[in-house]
Motif scaffolding. Structure first.
Motif, mmCIF file in Angstrom:
data_model
loop_
_atom_site.group_PDB
_atom_site.id
_atom_site.type_symbol
_atom_site.label_atom_id
_atom_site.label_comp_id
_atom_site.label_asym_id
_atom_site.label_seq_id
_atom_site.Cartn_x
_atom_site.Cartn_y
_atom_site.Cartn_z
ATOM 1 N N PHE A 98 39.074 -49.447 -13.265
ATOM 2 C CA PHE A 98 38.647 -50.979 -13.520
ATOM 3 C C PHE A 98 39.399 -51.870 -12.338
ATOM 4 N N ALA A 99 40.884 -51.636 -12.101
ATOM 5 C CA ALA A 99 41.541 -52.369 -11.224
ATOM 6 C C ALA A 99 41.242 -52.292 -9.812
ATOM 7 N N TYR A 100 40.759 -51.069 -9.532
ATOM 8 C CA TYR A 100 40.633 -50.959 -8.147
ATOM 9 C C TYR A 100 39.225 -50.671 -7.801
ATOM 10 N N CYS A 101 38.272 -50.826 -8.750
ATOM 11 C CA CYS A 101 36.871 -50.945 -8.499
ATOM 12 C C CYS A 101 36.498 -49.344 -8.048
ATOM 13 N N LEU A 102 36.634 -48.428 -8.720
ATOM 14 C CA LEU A 102 36.328 -46.942 -8.500
ATOM 15 C C LEU A 102 35.040 -46.997 -9.298
ATOM 16 N N PHE A 103 33.991 -47.361 -8.885
ATOM 17 C CA PHE A 103 32.507 -47.414 -9.189
ATOM 18 C C PHE A 103 32.211 -46.008 -9.473
ATOM 19 N N ASP A 104 31.868 -45.362 -8.475
ATOM 20 C CA ASP A 104 31.191 -44.026 -8.222
ATOM 21 C C ASP A 104 32.334 -42.921 -8.773
ATOM 22 N N GLU A 105 32.246 -42.336 -9.806
ATOM 23 C CA GLU A 105 32.868 -41.305 -10.265
ATOM 24 C C GLU A 105 33.056 -40.044 -9.547
ATOM 25 N N SER A 106 32.084 -39.818 -8.811
ATOM 26 C CA SER A 106 31.856 -38.571 -7.937
ATOM 27 C C SER A 106 32.636 -38.671 -6.711
ATOM 28 N N HIS A 107 33.325 -40.062 -6.227
ATOM 29 C CA HIS A 107 33.601 -40.134 -5.043
ATOM 30 C C HIS A 107 35.210 -40.244 -5.162
ATOM 31 N N VAL A 108 36.109 -39.522 -4.239
ATOM 32 C CA VAL A 108 37.452 -39.744 -4.304
ATOM 33 C C VAL A 108 37.910 -40.737 -3.296
ATOM 34 N N TYR A 109 38.192 -41.895 -3.871
ATOM 35 C CA TYR A 109 38.304 -43.302 -3.174
ATOM 36 C C TYR A 109 39.956 -43.190 -2.291
ATOM 37 N N SER A 110 40.764 -42.398 -2.711
ATOM 38 C CA SER A 110 42.276 -42.650 -2.053
ATOM 39 C C SER A 110 42.159 -41.791 -0.888
ATOM 40 N N ILE A 111 41.445 -41.157 -0.578
ATOM 41 C CA ILE A 111 41.396 -40.420 0.660
ATOM 42 C C ILE A 111 41.595 -41.236 1.825
ATOM 43 N N ASP A 112 40.567 -42.181 1.933
ATOM 44 C CA ASP A 112 40.469 -43.183 2.995
ATOM 45 C C ASP A 112 41.595 -44.267 2.935
ATOM 46 N N ILE A 113 42.275 -44.567 1.925
ATOM 47 C CA ILE A 113 43.397 -45.322 1.734
ATOM 48 C C ILE A 113 44.477 -44.596 2.562
ATOM 49 N N PHE A 114 44.803 -43.369 2.122
ATOM 50 C CA PHE A 114 46.145 -42.643 2.701
ATOM 51 C C PHE A 114 45.960 -42.223 4.275
ATOM 52 N N ALA A 115 44.698 -41.876 4.430
ATOM 53 C CA ALA A 115 44.432 -41.748 5.906
ATOM 54 C C ALA A 115 44.782 -42.794 6.862
ATOM 55 N N ARG A 116 44.471 -44.153 6.297
ATOM 56 C CA ARG A 116 44.653 -45.179 6.961
ATOM 57 C C ARG A 116 46.092 -45.478 6.970
ATOM 58 N N MET A 117 46.887 -45.345 5.922
ATOM 59 C CA MET A 117 48.225 -45.649 5.737
ATOM 60 C C MET A 117 49.001 -44.701 6.635
ATOM 61 N N LEU A 118 48.731 -43.458 6.420
ATOM 62 C CA LEU A 118 49.806 -42.240 6.899
ATOM 63 C C LEU A 118 49.275 -41.673 8.393
ATOM 64 N N GLY A 119 48.151 -42.351 8.839
ATOM 65 C CA GLY A 119 48.154 -41.771 10.250
ATOM 66 C C GLY A 119 46.531 -41.194 10.366
ATOM 67 N N GLU A 120 45.435 -41.954 10.730
ATOM 68 C CA GLU A 120 44.058 -41.450 10.522
ATOM 69 C C GLU A 120 44.082 -40.073 11.425
ATOM 70 N N LYS A 121 44.334 -39.977 12.515
ATOM 71 C CA LYS A 121 44.163 -38.788 13.399
ATOM 72 C C LYS A 121 44.586 -37.579 12.684
ATOM 73 N N PRO A 122 46.088 -37.484 12.452
ATOM 74 C CA PRO A 122 46.585 -36.516 11.918
ATOM 75 C C PRO A 122 46.235 -36.028 10.438
ATOM 76 N N PHE A 123 46.099 -37.085 9.709
ATOM 77 C CA PHE A 123 45.756 -36.984 8.428
ATOM 78 C C PHE A 123 44.278 -36.363 8.473
ATOM 79 N N ARG A 124 43.348 -36.580 9.290
ATOM 80 C CA ARG A 124 41.935 -36.181 9.240
ATOM 81 C C ARG A 124 41.916 -34.749 9.696
#
Length: 338
Positions: free
Chosen positions: A144-170
């Motif tokens: 509810f708090a983070y608007c995780l609307f689609d239960e089949s989607h993993v929302y945290s992937i993009d969050i941590f890719a952005r925080m930790l370093g997009e290129k090496p994370f990918r």
């Protein structure tokens, strides 16, 4: 990121963990209705960041703990100030969640003013997506708090890719996906702390859902990422090591040289602390240390709690190569692997 106060630092944690807007295209409320609720939550967190005095009576000079392990750094006043702001934000989130379920919630003056500033003067007519996210089957306060609307989607992937370093994370993600690893949004629903974390786990190790974090009850190889707003460098990625280091250290000689170097740089040398034999009343049990040979030298290494050592606040290509090598080596020990 520069903060004007501890309270602003804590408020930013909710902004940082709010994912991009990704609706449930097939949900019972429209995409535009979901976007309306997403906008409301985003404005709530931005208001907490811009105007923390709406949430708490006093703000304090910015400070943070050096690591997630607060007990090793005694700052009781800082901890109190962190909790006051955190509790204030999460109290209104809890009230909003219950309101969406139709509960008779008694808001305090601060909460009433905050919702009014967000355009919610008439609380008898809350947005449709607010009600849906608070009442749908299997609902949680974190979703509810983070608007995780689609239960089949993993929302945290993009969050941590952005925080930790997009290129090496990918790069790391691509390897894990190609080797059957699965991503999960992981969060605590028993004791709700509004912390959204990511786990990538190899299901070949166990049919169980992965546990929270990378330190305890690890049953799968993989990685876990989390964000702790009270830490100087809040985002962290940890390597998930099932069963502790024992089986891998016992096979140290089978590792390639770069992986051996990596292991020796991270694993604690046995210092005779005797933690591993503290329950031995006979006094005869040997220390858990494991001897490994490297360049003609013998090292006694501790196999316990590797999650504390294999954890980083940023990643680069070189580290990703080491993580991949270790994951690949550990996956050679999958139970009952054919």
């Amino acid at each position: 990121m520069t903060y004007t106060s501890v309270e602003q630092r804590i408020a930013y944690g909710y902004i940082a963990q709010l994912p991009d807007f990704i609706p449930d295209e097939h949900g019972p409320v429209t995409v535009s209705q979901q976007k309306e609720f997403y906008g409301l939550m985003k404005r709530l967190y931005q208001l907490a960041f811009d105007e923390p005095l709406l949430f708490v009576p006093t703000v304090h000079e910015d400070d943070a703990f050096p690591t997630r392990y607060k007990k090793s750094c005694e700052k009781p006043e800082l901890n109190t100030n962190i909790l006051k702001m955190k509790n204030a934000v999460e109290a209104i989130l809890d009230s909003m969640f219950k309101m969406g379920q139709g509960a008779d919630v008694k808001l305090n003056k601060r909460q009433t003013k905050i919702l009014s500033l967000l355009g919610m003067d008439d609380l008898s007519d809350i947005p449709a997506a607010w009600t849906w996210m608070a009442t749908r089957s299997g609902t949680t306060q974190v979703a509810f708090a983070y608007c995780l609307f689609d239960e089949s989607h993993v929302y945290s992937i993009d969050i941590f890719a952005r925080m930790l370093g997009e290129k090496p994370f990918r790069k790391l993600e691509k390897w894990m996906k190609s080797h059957g690893y699965k991503p999960y949004d992981i969060y605590n629903t028993t004791w709700v702390n509004y912390q959204l974390t990511l786990t990538y786990a190899n299901p070949a190790w166990s049919d169980e859902r992965p546990s929270l974090g990378n330190e305890y009850k690890i049953r799968h190889t993989g990685i876990s990422a989390q964000y702790d707003a009270y830490v100087r460098n809040p985002a962290a990625l940890g390597l998930c090591i099932p069963g502790g280091m024992k089986p891998y250290l016992e096979n140290f000689a089978l590792m390639e040289r770069p992986l051996q170097d990596f292991i020796l740089s991270r694993v604690k040398r046995c210092d005779g602390c005797s933690y591993c034999v503290q329950t031995d009343k006979s006094g005869k049990r040997s220390l858990a240390k494991i001897a490994v040979s490297y360049e003609g030298e013998t090292y006694s290494l501790c196999p316990y709690y590797p999650g504390y050592s294999f954890c980083w606040t940023s990643i680069d290509d070189a580290l990703v190569d080491h993580i991949i090598a270790m994951l690949d080596f550990m996956d050679g020990f999958v139970p009952n692997k054919k």
